[in-house]
Design a protein around this motif. Sequence first.
Motif, PDB file in Angstrom:
ATOM      1  N   ILE A  60       0.858  -1.195   0.000  1.00 38.03           N
ATOM      2  CA  ILE A  60       0.000   0.000   0.000  1.00 38.03           C
ATOM      3  C   ILE A  60       0.886   1.233   0.000  1.00 38.03           C
ATOM      4  O   ILE A  60       0.677   2.164  -0.776  1.00 38.03           O
ATOM      5  N   LEU A  61       1.903   1.196   0.840  1.00 39.21           N
ATOM      6  CA  LEU A  61       2.730   2.392   1.040  1.00 39.21           C
ATOM      7  C   LEU A  61       3.464   2.810  -0.225  1.00 39.21           C
ATOM      8  O   LEU A  61       3.725   4.004  -0.430  1.00 39.21           O
ATOM      9  N   ILE A  62       3.762   1.855  -1.078  1.00 45.22           N
ATOM     10  CA  ILE A  62       4.506   2.198  -2.292  1.00 45.22           C
ATOM     11  C   ILE A  62       3.675   3.078  -3.237  1.00 45.22           C
ATOM     12  O   ILE A  62       4.218   3.688  -4.141  1.00 45.22           O
ATOM     13  N   TYR A  63       2.363   3.125  -2.998  1.00 42.11           N
ATOM     14  CA  TYR A  63       1.501   3.945  -3.852  1.00 42.11           C
ATOM     15  C   TYR A  63       1.116   5.262  -3.192  1.00 42.11           C
ATOM     16  O   TYR A  63       0.356   6.037  -3.754  1.00 42.11           O
ATOM     17  N   ILE A  64       1.621   5.492  -1.978  1.00 47.25           N
ATOM     18  CA  ILE A  64       1.170   6.644  -1.192  1.00 47.25           C
ATOM     19  C   ILE A  64       2.246   7.734  -1.182  1.00 47.25           C
ATOM     20  O   ILE A  64       3.429   7.447  -1.005  1.00 47.25           O
ATOM     21  N   ASN A  65       1.820   8.977  -1.362  1.00 49.48           N
ATOM     22  CA  ASN A  65       2.767  10.104  -1.290  1.00 49.48           C
ATOM     23  C   ASN A  65       3.369  10.174   0.110  1.00 49.48           C
ATOM     24  O   ASN A  65       2.704   9.877   1.098  1.00 49.48           O
ATOM     25  N   ASP A  66       4.623  10.648   0.173  1.00 53.62           N
ATOM     26  CA  ASP A  66       5.333  10.711   1.457  1.00 53.62           C
ATOM     27  C   ASP A  66       4.522  11.443   2.533  1.00 53.62           C
ATOM     28  O   ASP A  66       4.495  11.017   3.685  1.00 53.62           O
ATOM     29  N   GLU A  67       3.859  12.542   2.157  1.00 55.69           N
ATOM     30  CA  GLU A  67       3.141  13.336   3.164  1.00 55.69           C
ATOM     31  C   GLU A  67       2.006  12.551   3.833  1.00 55.69           C
ATOM     32  O   GLU A  67       1.562  12.900   4.924  1.00 55.69           O
ATOM     33  N   HIS A  68       1.526  11.504   3.176  1.00 57.80           N
ATOM     34  CA  HIS A  68       0.415  10.727   3.733  1.00 57.80           C
ATOM     35  C   HIS A  68       0.865   9.457   4.457  1.00 57.80           C
ATOM     36  O   HIS A  68       0.047   8.738   5.029  1.00 57.80           O
ATOM     37  N   LYS A  69       2.164   9.191   4.424  1.00 58.43           N
ATOM     38  CA  LYS A  69       2.633   7.937   5.050  1.00 58.43           C
ATOM     39  C   LYS A  69       2.563   8.006   6.577  1.00 58.43           C
ATOM     40  O   LYS A  69       2.173   7.036   7.226  1.00 58.43           O
ATOM     41  N   THR A  70       2.949   9.153   7.144  1.00 53.12           N
ATOM     42  CA  THR A  70       2.917   9.263   8.611  1.00 53.12           C
ATOM     43  C   THR A  70       1.497   9.061   9.155  1.00 53.12           C
ATOM     44  O   THR A  70       1.313   8.282  10.101  1.00 53.12           O
ATOM     45  N   PRO A  71       0.468   9.704   8.564  1.00 49.79           N
ATOM     46  CA  PRO A  71      -0.894   9.436   9.071  1.00 49.79           C
ATOM     47  C   PRO A  71      -1.272   7.957   9.003  1.00 49.79           C
ATOM     48  O   PRO A  71      -1.980   7.452   9.884  1.00 49.79           O
ATOM     49  N   ILE A  72      -0.796   7.257   7.997  1.00 50.85           N
ATOM     50  CA  ILE A  72      -1.106   5.821   7.893  1.00 50.85           C
ATOM     51  C   ILE A  72      -0.480   5.065   9.061  1.00 50.85           C
ATOM     52  O   ILE A  72      -1.125   4.235   9.709  1.00 50.85           O
ATOM     53  N   PHE A  73       0.770   5.374   9.376  1.00 51.82           N
ATOM     54  CA  PHE A  73       1.429   4.669  10.480  1.00 51.82           C
ATOM     55  C   PHE A  73       0.837   5.079  11.829  1.00 51.82           C
ATOM     56  O   PHE A  73       0.827   4.273  12.764  1.00 51.82           O
ATOM     57  N   GLU A  74       0.348   6.301  11.936  1.00 49.13           N
ATOM     58  CA  GLU A  74      -0.347   6.702  13.176  1.00 49.13           C
ATOM     59  C   GLU A  74      -1.629   5.886  13.332  1.00 49.13           C
ATOM     60  O   GLU A  74      -1.968   5.437  14.429  1.00 49.13           O
ATOM     61  N   THR A  75      -2.339   5.700  12.225  1.00 45.90           N
ATOM     62  CA  THR A  75      -3.571   4.900  12.258  1.00 45.90           C
ATOM     63  C   THR A  75      -3.262   3.478  12.691  1.00 45.90           C
ATOM     64  O   THR A  75      -3.954   2.899  13.540  1.00 45.90           O
ATOM     65  N   ILE A  76      -2.207   2.913  12.118  1.00 39.51           N
ATOM     66  CA  ILE A  76      -1.852   1.530  12.461  1.00 39.51           C
ATOM     67  C   ILE A  76      -1.437   1.445  13.932  1.00 39.51           C
ATOM     68  O   ILE A  76      -1.916   0.586  14.683  1.00 39.51           O
ATOM     69  N   ARG A  77      -0.552   2.352  14.345  1.00 37.89           N
ATOM     70  CA  ARG A  77      -0.091   2.347  15.753  1.00 37.89           C
ATOM     71  C   ARG A  77      -1.283   2.439  16.708  1.00 37.89           C
ATOM     72  O   ARG A  77      -1.384   1.680  17.679  1.00 37.89           O
ATOM     73  N   ASP A  78      -2.189   3.356  16.439  1.00 33.36           N
ATOM     74  CA  ASP A  78      -3.305   3.577  17.356  1.00 33.36           C
ATOM     75  C   ASP A  78      -4.339   2.454  17.310  1.00 33.36           C
ATOM     76  O   ASP A  78      -5.201   2.358  18.185  1.00 33.36           O
ATOM     77  N   SER A  79      -4.255   1.621  16.276  1.00 30.38           N
ATOM     78  CA  SER A  79      -5.178   0.494  16.154  1.00 30.38           C
ATOM     79  C   SER A  79      -4.666  -0.748  16.872  1.00 30.38           C
ATOM     80  O   SER A  79      -5.432  -1.674  17.145  1.00 30.38           O
ATOM     81  N   LEU A  80      -3.364  -0.763  17.154  1.00 25.63           N
ATOM     82  CA  LEU A  80      -2.745  -1.952  17.748  1.00 25.63           C
ATOM     83  C   LEU A  80      -2.855  -1.949  19.273  1.00 25.63           C
ATOM     84  O   LEU A  80      -2.784  -0.894  19.912  1.00 25.63           O
ATOM     85  N   VAL A  81      -2.977  -3.150  19.824  1.00 25.41           N
ATOM     86  CA  VAL A  81      -2.833  -3.289  21.272  1.00 25.41           C
ATOM     87  C   VAL A  81      -1.356  -3.114  21.607  1.00 25.41           C
ATOM     88  O   VAL A  81      -0.492  -3.233  20.732  1.00 25.41           O
ATOM     89  N   ASP A  82      -1.049  -2.821  22.853  1.00 21.70           N
ATOM     90  CA  ASP A  82       0.350  -2.800  23.279  1.00 21.70           C
ATOM     91  C   ASP A  82       0.941  -4.183  23.014  1.00 21.70           C
ATOM     92  O   ASP A  82       0.347  -5.197  23.399  1.00 21.70           O
ATOM     93  N   GLY A  83       2.087  -4.208  22.351  1.00 26.54           N
ATOM     94  CA  GLY A  83       2.695  -5.500  22.021  1.00 26.54           C
ATOM     95  C   GLY A  83       2.184  -6.081  20.710  1.00 26.54           C
ATOM     96  O   GLY A  83       2.594  -7.163  20.312  1.00 26.54           O
ATOM     97  N   GLY A  84       1.280  -5.344  20.038  1.00 26.92           N
ATOM     98  CA  GLY A  84       0.737  -5.817  18.759  1.00 26.92           C
ATOM     99  C   GLY A  84       1.758  -5.718  17.627  1.00 26.92           C
ATOM    100  O   GLY A  84       2.724  -4.955  17.711  1.00 26.92           O
ATOM    101  N   TYR A  85       1.498  -6.479  16.594  1.00 28.10           N
ATOM    102  CA  TYR A  85       2.460  -6.587  15.500  1.00 28.10           C
ATOM    103  C   TYR A  85       1.980  -5.871  14.231  1.00 28.10           C
ATOM    104  O   TYR A  85       0.781  -5.790  13.964  1.00 28.10           O
ATOM    105  N   MET A  86       2.945  -5.387  13.461  1.00 22.80           N
ATOM    106  CA  MET A  86       2.662  -4.774  12.166  1.00 22.80           C
ATOM    107  C   MET A  86       3.600  -5.412  11.141  1.00 22.80           C
ATOM    108  O   MET A  86       4.786  -5.586  11.400  1.00 22.80           O
TER     109      MET A  86
END
Length: 120
Positions: A60-86
């Motif tokens: 997915i990330l290979i198709y996303i502009n750099d400016e939008h990558k950080t929001p994607i990783f924030e979404t993933i981080r905030d969706s994970l439980v502590d100790g969750g995997y990505m």
Amino acid sequence: MVDDVSSQLDFLERPTQYITKQEDSVKVARTIRKLVEFERHDLINGRSKSGFDMVVCRNILIYINDEHKTPIFETIRDSLVDGGYMVIGKSETIPIGMRTEFDSVNAGDKTYQYPGDAES
Ligand SMILES: C[S@@+](CC[C@H](N)C(=O)[O-])C[C@H]1O[C@@H](n2cnc3c(N)ncnc32)[C@H](O)[C@@H]1O
């Protein structure tokens, strides 16, 4: 046509309870399919989910502009439980500003762990 995934399932005691190989495809067992829900979700503008043990975000990330990558990783981080995997794609990278949020578990397989707020 799918690649032969047999070797990746070697660690399982009885892989056929999860998938069966067909001529040029792989069929996932009904018991597993019943656990899967499909939902449309915008990783850039959508609200984070919660309680995820693992997020697989490949190719997915290979198709996303750099400016939008950080929001994607924030979404993933905030969706994970502590100790969750990505897991991200083999050729994909975490933006510099987000690298301290995840610990590398397996660099080759691009598997990371979110340690949780307490450790950051
Ligand atoms: C090349 S496909 C990869 C699909 C799958 N992950 C795979 O590896 O086969 C890229 C996917 O990124 C999704 N995508 C693009 N922008 C997105 C966004 N902002 N939020 C969620 N998904 C997005 C597209 O809908 C598309 O399904």
